[in-house]
Structure formats: C-alpha cells, structure tokens
Design a protein around this motif. Structure first.
Motif, PDB file in Angstrom:
ATOM      1  N   VAL A  58       0.698  -0.975  -0.155  1.00 13.47           N
ATOM      2  CA  VAL A  58       0.040  -0.067   0.095  1.00 13.47           C
ATOM      3  C   VAL A  58       0.881   1.302  -0.148  1.00 13.47           C
ATOM      4  N   GLY A  59       2.063   1.240   0.613  1.00 16.11           N
ATOM      5  CA  GLY A  59       2.915   2.054   0.766  1.00 16.11           C
ATOM      6  C   GLY A  59       3.577   2.657  -0.848  1.00 16.11           C
ATOM      7  N   LEU A  60       3.891   1.819  -1.630  1.00 19.20           N
ATOM      8  CA  LEU A  60       4.268   1.757  -2.813  1.00 19.20           C
ATOM      9  C   LEU A  60       2.958   2.465  -3.823  1.00 19.20           C
ATOM     10  N   TYR A  61       1.828   2.326  -3.231  1.00 20.46           N
ATOM     11  CA  TYR A  61       0.654   3.036  -4.081  1.00 20.46           C
ATOM     12  C   TYR A  61       0.620   4.712  -3.534  1.00 20.46           C
ATOM     13  N   ALA A  62       0.898   4.747  -2.250  1.00 24.61           N
ATOM     14  CA  ALA A  62       0.796   5.880  -1.675  1.00 24.61           C
ATOM     15  C   ALA A  62       1.969   6.871  -1.635  1.00 24.61           C
ATOM     16  N   TYR A  63       2.910   6.084  -2.439  1.00 24.11           N
ATOM     17  CA  TYR A  63       4.310   7.090  -2.256  1.00 24.11           C
ATOM     18  C   TYR A  63       4.172   8.493  -2.767  1.00 24.11           C
ATOM     19  N   PRO A  64       3.535   8.524  -3.859  1.00 27.10           N
ATOM     20  CA  PRO A  64       3.428   9.811  -4.331  1.00 27.10           C
ATOM     21  C   PRO A  64       3.001  10.870  -3.172  1.00 27.10           C
ATOM     22  N   VAL A  65       1.954  10.403  -2.276  1.00 23.09           N
ATOM     23  CA  VAL A  65       1.378  11.238  -1.311  1.00 23.09           C
ATOM     24  C   VAL A  65       2.289  11.534  -0.187  1.00 23.09           C
TER      25      VAL A  65
END
Ligand code: TRP
Length: 338
Positions: A127-134
């Motif tokens: 999930v961290g990879l998905y939220a990386y840009p945030v």
C-alpha cells in the motif's frame, strides 16, 4: 531568486543508495551542491520511500549513512543547506496521512511510476508503494517549498503534489500550501556504462570497469577511463556526429558535465582528435574533479558518529520548520491540539 529571498524555498529528496558512483554524482548530487549557493535548500534522504519495496534493513541503514557521506564529500555544506533523513522528522508520516485523505484514488491510479514499479503483480505491491506520491507531496508541502528540483521522471508526482495542495486549500478554505513548481534538471546528465554506452552506469553491473565509484582513487579512475570502450573514429566537431556512437557520446557527456560546459563546447575543442588524445584529457579532468571528493568520501564513510551527528542536527532544523506548518494543517482539518 537567492538565499535572501525568503519567499522561495527549495526542497528535494533522494532515495538512499549505497555504492555511489559517477552516475549518482553527475546525475543528482552535483545539482544539489550548485543549488545550495543560490537558494534556501532543504535536502532529504527519503528512507521512508525506500521501504515501499522489499528491502534489507541493514543495507538501508548503511546506504543512508553512505549517501550522507557522499553528499558531504561532494560539497553539501550544512551551514548553507539543511540535510536530514525523512524518518527522523515526524511531520512526513503525519502530514502524509492527512494528505492521503485529500488525494483521490483516481489520481493515484494514473501514476505511471506505480505501474512500472509494481509490474505484473499489482495485488502484491505494498500500500506504501501506491501511496508513495502522497508521501512525496507531504515532504514538499510540509516545508511550504516553492521549488522542487527533480528529474523528468518525477514531473507527474509534482503535478500531483500541486493538485493535493490546491484541493487542501480549497477544501479547508485557506491558502496554507503554496503550489510547488518543478525545476526540471536541465538534461540531467545520464551517465552510461563505460563498457556499454547503451546501458546506464549502475552499481549492479557485474563489471567493476563499467563504472567509476565515488570512492575510486586517482589510479583507478585513470585506468577505467583509459580502458573504456570506444570506437576507432576521431571525435566529430558537432554533437550530430555522435549519433550511433553511444560510447563516444557518453565520454563526451562526462567531460562536459565534469567541466561544467556542454557537448558542443567539448567537441569544438576536441573535434578531429582521436581517443588517444581525448581519453588522457578526460582522465586528467576526472582525477582533478573526483579524486578530492573520493578521498573525503572514503574518510567520512567510516565515521558513523560524525554522520549520525550531521543527520541529527539536520533533522532538528528540518523539524523546526515543519512543526508549525503541520500544526496549521492539523488545525485546518479540525484536529484538537495534542
Ligand atoms: N521520488 C523521488 C525520486 O525517486 C524522491 C523524492 C521523495 C522526492 N520525496 C521527494 C523528490 C520530494 C523531490 C521532492 O527521485
């Protein structure tokens, strides 16, 4: 825009990597070193981004210290710029959560880096990879940075940070976050392997001869350049003549980057010359520019106490800037004081 203009603030982040080489130096570190002379700069080693993919904890700790040593050896001056590691400042995680609730799934679904990095196994990505840009947006907005030097590949993440800032300001009815501007690094020097001009210089290349390490001494630098793969032709007098000659082009680009000039200028000087002349000139230049950095780097690398001290001090300064901004963001969304 200068240091004296306090309405401008530069923030940039870099992933911790060990085994630093010429590609890291010319592609990233050198830009930061130049930038600190003209801008108020906050430079962050993004260790929290580094755990979004499977990683080795000991390698991460080592890489964080090594990058710190590399940055200092390259000329980052902690009297001029703030240098710290992301996980040491609590704002990043806290603001990222708030911004997770501002960003939309539809926006993140469009991020090409997630698609590239997650590959075929999207379901198995963190999930961290998905939220990386945030998290990246929190890095920037949490310091109210106005300018963000990044490579071309980060343009989309910068656009997202602007969208998040804009939506936060609109939703909560105050102009808390300035919209950050990307400073796309001028054709950021892409340093290629010395053995294959079509492959990027990389720490994972099996051949030591393919790269110049930031720790290499003068003799090693010279030997690697003299043995670099080339062709039999003389250098052209204009860049167009380098087409189809990736190894020649790479050496010319390295010369240009190290001398702070550009390929046309280098070719004006060396056009018509063969590698028998050009390679020794490049080796001399590389030794002149890199050997002192290498010596400093080797010295700093082993000094854990000193490196940890630098990062600790940097984190305190970063925290002092970020804390009031985080407070404002928490208040804006309706959180009670702690
Ligand atoms: N994602 C950036 C990269 O891979 C690193 C980064 C993290 C960054 N946070 C940032 C860059 C904030 C600029 C600003 O290069």
């Amino acid at each position: 825009m200068t240091v004296t203009d306090s309405s401008n603030r530069v923030f940039s982040g870099i992933q911790p990597t060990g085994d630093l080489h010429l590609g890291n130096y010319l592609g990233a570190l050198i830009n930061w070193v130049r930038m600190q002379e003209t801008h108020e700069c906050i430079f962050c080693i993004v260790d929290m981004h580094a755990i979004t993919m499977t990683h080795d904890p000991r390698a991460l700790a080592k890489a964080t210290r090594e990058l710190t040593a590399g940055l200092i050896a390259s000329g980052i001056d902690t009297d001029k710029a703030v240098l710290f590691h992301q996980s040491a400042v609590p704002m990043h995680a806290q603001l990222a959560w708030i911004l997770n609730c501002v960003a939309r799934v539809g926006w993140l679904d469009r991020m090409t880096q997630f698609k590239d990095k997650s590959g075929k196994d999207k379901e198995g990505a963190s999930v961290g990879l998905y939220a990386y840009p945030v998290l990246q947006a929190a890095d920037i907005l949490g310091y109210k940075a106005t300018h963000v030097p990044v490579g071309e590949d980060q343009k989309q993440h910068l656009e997202l940070a602007r969208d998040i800032a804009e939506r936060f300001n609109r939703t909560f009815g105050e102009e808390l976050f300035p919209l950050p501007e990307p400073m796309i690094q001028g054709a950021a020097t892409r340093v290629m392997s010395l053995r294959d001009g079509t492959a990027k210089m990389s720490k994972s290349d099996a051949s030591e001869m393919s790269r110049i390490n930031l720790a290499d001494d003068a003799d090693t630098i010279t030997r690697k350049i003299k043995k670099a793969k080339t062709d039999a032709d003389a250098l052209p007098s204009e860049p167009a003549g380098l087409a189809g000659r990736p190894e020649a082009a790479n050496l010319v680009n390295i010369y240009a980057a190290l001398s702070g000039s550009d390929a046309p200028t280098v070719l004006r000087d060396f056009g018509g010359q063969g590698f028998g002349v050009f390679k020794p000139a490049l080796a001399d230049l590389a030794v002149e520019k890199l050997a002192p950095i290498a010596a400093r780097f080797r010295e700093l690398k082993g000094d854990r106490t000193m490196l940890d001290g630098i990062l600790h001090q940097g984190a305190e300064r970063a925290n002092a800037i970020a804390e009031p901004i985080l407070k404002d963001a928490k208040r804006a969304v309706g959180f009670l004081k702690a």
